[in-house]
Motif scaffolding. Structure first.
Motif, PDB file in Angstrom:
ATOM      1  N   LEU A 356      21.927  58.024  86.959  1.00  0.00           N
ATOM      2  CA  LEU A 356      22.905  57.854  88.038  1.00  0.00           C
ATOM      3  C   LEU A 356      23.923  58.987  88.026  1.00  0.00           C
ATOM      4  N   THR A 357      24.270  59.466  89.213  1.00  0.00           N
ATOM      5  CA  THR A 357      25.357  60.446  89.364  1.00  0.00           C
ATOM      6  C   THR A 357      26.207  60.020  90.548  1.00  0.00           C
ATOM      7  N   THR A 358      27.287  60.757  90.790  1.00  0.00           N
ATOM      8  CA  THR A 358      28.138  60.444  91.955  1.00  0.00           C
ATOM      9  C   THR A 358      27.408  60.728  93.269  1.00  0.00           C
ATOM     10  N   ALA A 359      26.285  61.458  93.192  1.00  0.00           N
ATOM     11  CA  ALA A 359      25.524  61.769  94.400  1.00  0.00           C
ATOM     12  C   ALA A 359      24.372  60.786  94.648  1.00  0.00           C
ATOM     13  N   THR A 360      24.218  59.798  93.766  1.00  0.00           N
ATOM     14  CA  THR A 360      23.114  58.843  93.921  1.00  0.00           C
ATOM     15  C   THR A 360      23.237  58.089  95.245  1.00  0.00           C
ATOM     16  N   THR A 361      22.093  57.938  95.937  1.00  0.00           N
ATOM     17  CA  THR A 361      22.076  57.288  97.254  1.00  0.00           C
ATOM     18  C   THR A 361      21.389  55.927  97.197  1.00  0.00           C
ATOM     19  N   ARG A 362      21.603  55.150  98.260  1.00  0.00           N
ATOM     20  CA  ARG A 362      20.913  53.866  98.392  1.00  0.00           C
ATOM     21  C   ARG A 362      19.405  54.084  98.419  1.00  0.00           C
ATOM     22  N   GLU A 363      18.970  55.157  99.093  1.00  0.00           N
ATOM     23  CA  GLU A 363      17.543  55.477  99.151  1.00  0.00           C
ATOM     24  C   GLU A 363      16.968  55.672  97.752  1.00  0.00           C
ATOM     25  N   GLN A 364      17.697  56.380  96.909  1.00  0.00           N
ATOM     26  CA  GLN A 364      17.218  56.631  95.550  1.00  0.00           C
ATOM     27  C   GLN A 364      17.157  55.346  94.721  1.00  0.00           C
ATOM     28  N   LEU A 365      18.120  54.446  94.916  1.00  0.00           N
ATOM     29  CA  LEU A 365      18.096  53.168  94.196  1.00  0.00           C
ATOM     30  C   LEU A 365      16.892  52.333  94.633  1.00  0.00           C
ATOM     31  N   ALA A 366      16.616  52.332  95.940  1.00  0.00           N
ATOM     32  CA  ALA A 366      15.446  51.606  96.442  1.00  0.00           C
ATOM     33  C   ALA A 366      14.168  52.194  95.853  1.00  0.00           C
ATOM     34  N   LEU A 367      14.091  53.533  95.830  1.00  0.00           N
ATOM     35  CA  LEU A 367      12.913  54.198  95.278  1.00  0.00           C
ATOM     36  C   LEU A 367      12.746  53.875  93.795  1.00  0.00           C
ATOM     37  N   ALA A 368      13.858  53.854  93.052  1.00  0.00           N
ATOM     38  CA  ALA A 368      13.783  53.564  91.620  1.00  0.00           C
ATOM     39  C   ALA A 368      13.160  52.194  91.362  1.00  0.00           C
ATOM     40  N   ALA A 369      13.455  51.211  92.236  1.00  0.00           N
ATOM     41  CA  ALA A 369      12.891  49.870  92.062  1.00  0.00           C
ATOM     42  C   ALA A 369      11.374  49.895  92.240  1.00  0.00           C
ATOM     43  N   PHE A 370      10.900  50.486  93.340  1.00  0.00           N
ATOM     44  CA  PHE A 370       9.449  50.551  93.575  1.00  0.00           C
ATOM     45  C   PHE A 370       8.748  51.385  92.499  1.00  0.00           C
ATOM     46  N   GLU A 371       9.332  52.551  92.169  1.00  0.00           N
ATOM     47  CA  GLU A 371       8.706  53.404  91.162  1.00  0.00           C
ATOM     48  C   GLU A 371       8.704  52.739  89.790  1.00  0.00           C
ATOM     49  N   GLY A 372       9.774  52.036  89.443  1.00  0.00           N
ATOM     50  CA  GLY A 372       9.840  51.380  88.138  1.00  0.00           C
ATOM     51  C   GLY A 372       8.733  50.356  87.953  1.00  0.00           C
ATOM     52  N   VAL A 373       8.471  49.562  89.005  1.00  0.00           N
ATOM     53  CA  VAL A 373       7.374  48.591  88.952  1.00  0.00           C
ATOM     54  C   VAL A 373       6.032  49.315  88.847  1.00  0.00           C
ATOM     55  N   ALA A 374       5.837  50.308  89.722  1.00  0.00           N
ATOM     56  CA  ALA A 374       4.548  51.011  89.779  1.00  0.00           C
ATOM     57  C   ALA A 374       4.263  51.768  88.481  1.00  0.00           C
ATOM     58  N   LEU A 375       5.286  52.381  87.899  1.00  0.00           N
ATOM     59  CA  LEU A 375       5.093  53.119  86.648  1.00  0.00           C
ATOM     60  C   LEU A 375       4.607  52.194  85.528  1.00  0.00           C
ATOM     61  N   GLY A 376       5.146  50.966  85.479  1.00  0.00           N
ATOM     62  CA  GLY A 376       4.703  50.007  84.466  1.00  0.00           C
ATOM     63  C   GLY A 376       3.241  49.632  84.624  1.00  0.00           C
ATOM     64  N   LEU A 377       2.787  49.494  85.888  1.00  0.00           N
ATOM     65  CA  LEU A 377       1.393  49.148  86.137  1.00  0.00           C
ATOM     66  C   LEU A 377       0.471  50.342  85.905  1.00  0.00           C
ATOM     67  N   VAL A 378       0.925  51.541  86.275  1.00  0.00           N
ATOM     68  CA  VAL A 378       0.126  52.744  86.014  1.00  0.00           C
ATOM     69  C   VAL A 378      -0.010  52.953  84.505  1.00  0.00           C
ATOM     70  N   ARG A 379       1.040  52.630  83.770  1.00  0.00           N
ATOM     71  CA  ARG A 379       0.937  52.679  82.302  1.00  0.00           C
ATOM     72  C   ARG A 379      -0.193  51.764  81.835  1.00  0.00           C
ATOM     73  N   GLY A 380      -0.299  50.577  82.456  1.00  0.00           N
ATOM     74  CA  GLY A 380      -1.388  49.658  82.133  1.00  0.00           C
ATOM     75  C   GLY A 380      -2.749  50.248  82.463  1.00  0.00           C
ATOM     76  N   GLU A 381      -2.855  50.910  83.629  1.00  0.00           N
ATOM     77  CA  GLU A 381      -4.125  51.545  83.988  1.00  0.00           C
ATOM     78  C   GLU A 381      -4.506  52.616  82.962  1.00  0.00           C
ATOM     79  N   ARG A 382      -3.518  53.394  82.540  1.00  0.00           N
ATOM     80  CA  ARG A 382      -3.806  54.460  81.557  1.00  0.00           C
ATOM     81  C   ARG A 382      -4.269  53.861  80.232  1.00  0.00           C
ATOM     82  N   GLN A 383      -3.739  52.674  79.881  1.00  0.00           N
ATOM     83  CA  GLN A 383      -4.209  52.011  78.664  1.00  0.00           C
ATOM     84  C   GLN A 383      -5.670  51.569  78.817  1.00  0.00           C
ATOM     85  N   LEU A 384      -6.010  51.044  79.996  1.00  0.00           N
ATOM     86  CA  LEU A 384      -7.407  50.651  80.246  1.00  0.00           C
ATOM     87  C   LEU A 384      -8.330  51.869  80.144  1.00  0.00           C
ATOM     88  N   THR A 385      -7.910  52.972  80.772  1.00  0.00           N
ATOM     89  CA  THR A 385      -8.723  54.189  80.748  1.00  0.00           C
ATOM     90  C   THR A 385      -8.911  54.695  79.316  1.00  0.00           C
TER      91      THR A 385
END
Length: 486
Positions: A356-385
């Protein structure tokens, strides 16, 4: 003209959904849904009779007004729940469901008694509060009088199949989620139940495990009368909800599925057992004779629901904000462990937002939520691979979250592959119908799965490389991991 149909049942935590499909083509004839009593974890229990009543009402509603002849039926249901009955088949207490966490202490004791690597190598799965064996240990510790009377052990789909046929049977997929069935060797392990009480004779309490294309039997006249259909109906083996959903969406070897619900699951089908000594992968069986290695994360769409609430926008608007965010390499990153985490095993973790910085936007917070979920699942895919599971086929997004373009785009960007959705909104009920048709037609479940494979309804290609946040994400997730013992 009367149409021969099969019935696919999905008895979930929330409701019973039924699909009637034409035996010859798989075309949907009708559908019905009846709610189950709501549960409120940490104590999450339901009376199995409520499942039966809901199934009866849903089947009756689905066949009403249609000139159909039901030839076969199959039940898919929520996994892991403990249905304990006495010698005459009477249920002794409400069923503890998969999301009842009161048995966490018993799960931990089971894990420590034999060690994580023993469980993963011998059983393919490690104890958690979700597993049936942990709930049985809870019963021993908290209700010893009930525990002493247990003569039959079942999970939800077993019990519903018993009500339909009078047969005490199960299938490999649901058995492999109990904690006392070895998926790698395809056999019950009564010795593991003997760890609970050594003096008990456990083998007679266990259902017979049916083969993937084997029938449980035919409807009893009592069940047929209750359902309002004939008693010449074959009942298939049934299975666990995720396992039958894999068939419903047409998953074949090489494909990988991202299931985006309250919790997230990434899974694939494999001919060989997958044994992960870290316990991240559940090496459970599938319903076609192979395996369905999966990684389950506790925090999925509830993360984006929470971020939407904090930003004061609905899910659609949150997705638009996320896709409008510039992909700055130093953008905020979220370790999305809002309610603890199952993969990795961090039950006491919390969500952590970094960058977080003073320049952080609402768009970036929304993106962080979607990316945070997806990164956890992609981590799972990489474990399967990493464990040799092939993932070069289709990437299929399912579940409520799959409707969000933001989830599909971000998964596509992180994996570098197109993400598709398919015409199977009720994957479990559809998969159960496929299994019922296989039994009725004398074919394998795999053959009917291929024949009835659903149409692709959307496809989204990668548009950006988002892997610039991967190392930052891993570093942030490591912050809450316990220090190694010396």
């Amino acid at each position: 003209m009367t149409t021969d149909v099969v019935v696919g049942v999905d008895s979930s935590t929330q409701s019973c959904t039924v699909e009637l499909r034409a035996l010859d083509s798989g075309a949907l004839v009708s559908t019905a849904r009846v709610s189950h009593p709501a549960t409120t974890p940490p104590v999450s229990e339901q009376d199995p009779e409520a499942w039966w009543d809901a199934m009866v009402r849903a089947v009756r509603e689905a066949v009403s007004g249609h000139d159909v002849h039901v030839v076969a039926l199959s039940v898919g249901a929520q996994c892991h729940g403990l249905v304990a009955s006495d010698a005459s088949g009477v249920v002794l207490r409400p069923a503890k469901l998969w999301n009842d966490t009161t048995s966490a202490a018993q799960a931990q004791a089971l894990l420590e008694a034999r060690g994580l690597s023993w469980w993963t190598q011998q059983m393919g799965i490690a104890p958690s509060a979700a597993l049936t064996i942990a709930k049985l240990a809870w019963l021993r510790d908290n209700e010893p009088d009930v525990f002493a009377r247990v003569q039959h052990l079942a999970v939800p789909h077993d019990w519903l199949t018993f009500r339909l046929t009078g047969a005490h049977v199960t299938d490999r997929s649901d058995a492999s989620g109990t904690g006392y069935y070895s998926a790698p060797t395809n056999r019950w392990r009564p010795d593991v139940l003997g760890d609970l009480v050594a003096a008990r004779e456990w083998e007679s309490t266990l259902p017979r495990v049916l083969g993937p294309d084997e029938a449980a039997g035919r409807l009893t006249s009592t069940a047929a009368t209750a359902l309002g259909i004939g008693d010449d109906v074959l009942v298939a083996a049934g299975g666990g909800d995720q396992h039958l959903a894999a068939q419903g969406i047409g998953l074949i070897e090489g494909d990988i599925a991202y299931s985006l619900g309250t919790s997230g699951v990434v899974f694939a089908t494999n001919s060989q057992p997958v044994l992960d000594p870290s316990g991240a992968i559940d090496g459970v069986a599938n319903v076609t004779g192979g395996y369905l290695p999966l990684v389950c994360t506790l925090n999925c769409t509830k993360v984006t629901d929470t971020m939407g609430r904090l930003l004061g926008v609905d899910h659609a608007a949150l997705g638009e904000l996320a896709l409008a965010a510039p992909l700055d390499p130093d953008r905020p990153v979220l370790a999305a462990y809002l309610d603890g985490e199952r993969s990795p095993r961090l039950p006491d973790a919390r969500g952590m937002l970094a960058g977080l910085t003073t320049a952080t936007t609402r768009e970036q917070l929304a993106l962080a939520a979607f990316e945070g979920v997806a990164l956890g699942l992609v981590r799972g895919e990489r474990q399967l691979t990493a464990h040799g599971v092939p993932t070069g086929g289709r990437t299929i997004a399912v579940g409520g979250g799959a409707r969000a373009r933001a989830y599909r785009q971000i998964i596509a960007d992180l994996t570098g592959r197109s993400v598709v959705t398919v015409d199977a909104p009720e994957g479990t009920a559809r998969g159960a119908a496929i299994q019922a048709a296989a039994v009725a037609r004398g074919q394998t479940v795999a053959e009917v799965t291929a024949e009835w494979s659903p149409q692709v309804t959307s496809s989204i290609d990668p548009s950006h490389d988002r892997t610039d946040v991967w190392e930052r994400y891993l570093h942030l997730t490591a912050v809450q991991e316990p220090a190694p013992h010396h």
